[in-house]
Design an enzyme around this catalytic site. Structure first.
Site, short mmCIF file in Angstrom:
data_model
loop_
_atom_site.label_atom_id
_atom_site.label_comp_id
_atom_site.label_asym_id
_atom_site.label_seq_id
_atom_site.Cartn_x
_atom_site.Cartn_y
_atom_site.Cartn_z
N LEU A 280 0.82 -1.21 0.00
CA LEU A 280 0.00 0.00 0.00
C LEU A 280 0.85 1.27 0.00
CD1 LEU A 280 -2.82 -0.94 2.55
CD2 LEU A 280 -3.04 -0.75 0.07
N GLU B 137 4.97 3.12 1.58
CA GLU B 137 6.14 3.02 2.45
C GLU B 137 6.62 4.41 2.82
OE1 GLU B 137 10.04 2.19 0.15
OE2 GLU B 137 8.52 0.97 -0.85
N VAL C 149 3.68 -0.43 4.53
CA VAL C 149 2.30 -0.81 4.81
C VAL C 149 1.82 -1.73 3.68
CG1 VAL C 149 -0.05 -0.03 5.24
CG2 VAL C 149 1.87 1.38 6.00
N LYS D 103 1.22 -2.65 9.08
CA LYS D 103 2.31 -1.67 9.12
C LYS D 103 3.54 -2.33 9.72
CE LYS D 103 3.44 2.97 10.88
NZ LYS D 103 2.93 4.14 11.63
N ASP E 42 1.03 15.50 14.94
CA ASP E 42 1.31 15.39 13.50
C ASP E 42 0.02 15.24 12.70
OD1 ASP E 42 3.01 15.46 11.31
OD2 ASP E 42 3.34 13.30 11.29
#
Length: 305
Positions: A26, A28, A34, A49, A148
């Protein structure tokens, strides 16, 4: 921490005695990957993950990220399905099994609309903003801050509900800074862990004697709201052009005029983007304002007096 994992034949892994089939990669990051996996016991898809741990500190940070997930059972915060540490010779990988969201992230949706020459409407923005704020409220209530928040760290559920992810930068909400050494250490930490174009002004130049609190998330939330309104973050272009974001965030944000947005939404954005953190509202204040602004539910009618 869960049972040990083993990588088996034909692209399957075992996590907590359950077998998962590797489907595709999916994405990185710098030190993580992932993958999309399918649970052979239930037929459901999950995101796996994998965090590369080069040192003991990396393992501790990965475990802490897992612990942050486990603190919450909230519809707007990503759940952790399983966690384990995999040993491969002298190297280690921390594996976090997470739900898979086929709609992707809020940024994916913003980009999709931008490609069509359109934007999220205010009636779409308000429920999203409410859900994100409720997720932050739950984090702050436990004494933490996300640190974040950005559109790529907000997943969209099947019904379009926002779900906060990537809790690896979370730390205590209220940090008492006493001295230049501690201030510099916090500033360096923020430079590594808080995305520059969504980072609050007080984290660019941490004062020697100050308090940094959870309102760094409110600034980031304002940047997310701006991105929903205008298709990009307020400081994305500053960063892309190589100009100083640290300098730009010290000035009052100029909000473009648009007939798409009410004055109430613009005022809400302006309050979030207050440079002085002591003048910036806390999440509960924003929530009360947001709840009053929510569009009526389908089938509901408002009466004008």
């Amino acid at each position: 921490m869960g049972h040990a994992l083993c990588v088996c034949s034909r692209g399957t892994v075992i996590i907590d005695n359950k077998r998962y089939l590797f489907v595709q990669k999916l994405g990185e990051g710098g030190f993580s990957y992932v993958d999309l996996v399918e649970g052979l016991h239930d037929g459901h898809f999950y995101a796996l993950k994998r965090i590369l741990c080069h040192e003991q500190q990396d393992q501790e940070e990965a475990q802490r990220e897992a612990e942050m997930h486990r603190l919450f059972q909230h519809p707007n915060i990503l759940r952790l399905m399983a966690y384990s540490l995999k040993e491969r010779g002298a190297k280690h990988e921390a594996w976090l099994l997470l739900p898979f969201f086929k709609k992707g992230t809020l940024w994916n949706e913003i980009e999709r609309l931008k490609d069509q020459g359109s934007f999220l409407t205010e009636d779409q923005i308000l429920p999203l903003l409410l859900g994100i704020s409720r997720g932050l409220e739950a984090i702050h209530a436990k004494g933490y801050a996300h640190r974040d928040l950005k559109p790529t760290n907000i997943l969209l559920g099947d019904e379009g509900q926002p779900v906060l992810m990537d809790l690896g930068s979370m730390n205590q909400a209220c940090i008492q800074v006493e001295g230049s050494r501690q201030a510099l250490a916090l500033q360096d930490w923020a430079a590594q862990r808080c995305t520059i174009s969504y980072r609050a002004p007080e984290l660019f130049s941490v004062q020697s004697h100050c308090v940094i609190d959870e309102r760094t998330d409110v600034w980031s939330l304002g940047c997310v709201l701006y991105a929903m309104m205008f298709g990009e973050g307020p400081y994305d272009m500053v960063f892309q052009k190589g100009d100083s974001v640290a300098l730009a965030v010290q000035n009052e944000l100029s909000i473009p005029q648009s007939p798409r947005h009410s004055s109430a939404l613009r005022q809400l954005l302006s309050s979030m983007m207050t440079v002085d953190p002591q003048q910036r509202p806390h999440i509960p204040v924003l929530l009360s304002q947001l709840e009053a602004l929510q569009p009526p539910a389908p089938g509901q009618h408002t009466t004008q007096i």
